[in-house]
Write a protein that holds these residues in place. Structure first.
Motif, short mmCIF file in Angstrom:
data_model
loop_
_atom_site.label_atom_id
_atom_site.label_comp_id
_atom_site.label_asym_id
_atom_site.label_seq_id
_atom_site.Cartn_x
_atom_site.Cartn_y
_atom_site.Cartn_z
N LEU A 1 0.82 -1.21 0.00
CA LEU A 1 0.00 0.00 0.00
C LEU A 1 0.86 1.26 0.00
O LEU A 1 2.00 1.26 0.48
CB LEU A 1 -0.93 0.01 1.21
N THR A 2 0.29 2.34 -0.53
CA THR A 2 0.95 3.63 -0.59
C THR A 2 0.14 4.65 0.21
O THR A 2 -0.94 4.34 0.74
CB THR A 2 1.08 4.11 -2.04
N LYS A 3 0.64 5.87 0.27
CA LYS A 3 -0.05 6.92 1.02
C LYS A 3 -1.47 7.15 0.51
O LYS A 3 -2.35 7.56 1.27
CB LYS A 3 0.76 8.22 0.96
N ASP A 4 -1.70 6.90 -0.77
CA ASP A 4 -3.04 7.08 -1.33
C ASP A 4 -4.04 6.10 -0.75
O ASP A 4 -5.26 6.30 -0.87
CB ASP A 4 -3.00 6.92 -2.85
N ASP A 5 -3.55 5.02 -0.13
CA ASP A 5 -4.43 3.98 0.42
C ASP A 5 -4.73 4.16 1.90
O ASP A 5 -5.46 3.36 2.48
CB ASP A 5 -3.78 2.60 0.23
N ILE A 6 -4.18 5.18 2.53
CA ILE A 6 -4.28 5.30 3.99
C ILE A 6 -5.74 5.34 4.46
O ILE A 6 -6.13 4.62 5.38
CB ILE A 6 -3.51 6.54 4.49
N GLY A 7 -6.54 6.19 3.85
CA GLY A 7 -7.94 6.31 4.28
C GLY A 7 -8.69 5.00 4.17
O GLY A 7 -9.41 4.59 5.10
N THR A 8 -8.52 4.31 3.06
CA THR A 8 -9.18 3.02 2.85
C THR A 8 -8.72 1.99 3.86
O THR A 8 -9.53 1.24 4.42
CB THR A 8 -8.89 2.50 1.43
N ALA A 9 -7.41 1.96 4.13
CA ALA A 9 -6.86 0.97 5.05
C ALA A 9 -7.34 1.21 6.48
O ALA A 9 -7.71 0.26 7.19
CB ALA A 9 -5.33 1.01 4.99
N VAL A 10 -7.33 2.46 6.92
CA VAL A 10 -7.76 2.78 8.29
C VAL A 10 -9.24 2.43 8.48
O VAL A 10 -9.63 1.85 9.50
CB VAL A 10 -7.51 4.27 8.60
N GLU A 11 -10.05 2.78 7.50
CA GLU A 11 -11.49 2.48 7.58
C GLU A 11 -11.73 0.97 7.61
O GLU A 11 -12.56 0.47 8.39
CB GLU A 11 -12.21 3.10 6.38
N PHE A 12 -11.01 0.22 6.78
CA PHE A 12 -11.18 -1.23 6.73
C PHE A 12 -10.76 -1.87 8.06
O PHE A 12 -11.47 -2.72 8.60
CB PHE A 12 -10.34 -1.81 5.59
#
Length: 245
Positions: A29-40
């Motif tokens: 994952l990259t910085k662009d995925d942070i929001g998706t990862a935290v929510e998941f």
């Protein structure tokens, strides 16, 4: 992590009244995925609902930003599994203490933070699959692998042991939660004698430290008549080199 690593494979998705094969993509994952990862991560841990399983803080955001590494598995344009490892000073300090390593080894330490999976995709051995993928990223630079698992989390404990980790400690951590300390040395793999092993019920918190202090390490979880038990064996000593003639 500058280079995005990825691989594709098919998994089984389980729904109400059906099972389907779905193409998945696993990648760092990259910085662009942070929001998706935290929510998941929040959604899955809320679903599990047992605070003792995830009592410790995680470093998901820091790991994605470079103080570790995070792997995500995507299917049908959504995140379905997440594995995070950390190199943050706090986690590495904890690992060095647990594993009794020299501080000079800190740049070779990686802490297995967590692995969570969407309920529709459980049963695909994603803990194991994502771990093998992550191990390929770590080695040969990070070879001291550390993690902790609740004795109540039998599923994860069993998976971690199947990944080649050994139980080397049992202690109260993260504000008083019981944890097995597990270790895998990628540079010098451990071999354990299974003959003459000891068996200790997971719920017997008082006895695990005694067995570990006696030089045993845990290598397997087994179902017994009175509950799940940890099997302990002694690490084999390296044979002494034959003297030169």
């Amino acid at each position: 992590m500058d280079t995005i690593r990825s691989m594709q494979f098919f998994l089984q998705k389980r729904g109400r009244g059906y099972v389907a094969s779905i193409l998945c993509n696993m990648r760092t994952l990259t910085k662009d995925d942070i929001g998706t990862a935290v929510e998941f991560h929040k959604r899955i841990t809320d679903e599990i609902g047992d605070a003792d399983f995830f009592a410790e803080d995680n470093t998901l955001v820091d790991s994605i930003k470079g103080a570790g590494a995070v792997v995500g598995i995507f299917a049908e344009d959504r995140l379905i599994a997440l594995r995070s490892i950390s190199y943050t000073d706090e986690f590495v300090d904890d690992a060095i203490e647990d594993l009794k390593l020299e501080d000079t080894e800190r740049t070779h330490v990686a802490v297995m933070d967590f692995c969570v999976t969407d309920s529709e995709y459980r049963g695909n051995n994603l803990q194991f699959v994502s771990y093998i993928f992550m191990e390929n990223i770590l080695y040969p630079y990070r070879y001291h692998l550390h993690t902790t698992v609740s004795p109540k989390n039998v599923f994860s404990l069993n998976n971690i042991l199947k990944c080649g980790f050994f139980t080397v400690g049992f202690k109260q951590k993260y504000g008083g939660h019981a944890r097995f300390v597990l270790y895998k040395n990628l540079r010098y793999p451990t071999c354990v004698e299974t003959k003459g092993h000891k068996e200790v019920l997971l719920r017997n918190y008082a006895y695990h430290p005694t067995v570990l202090d006696d030089g045993y390490v845990g290598y397997k979880v087994k179902h017994k008549a009175h509950g799940m038990a940890m099997l302990y064996g002694r690490p084999k000593q390296e044979e002494e080199a034959a003297p030169e003639e």
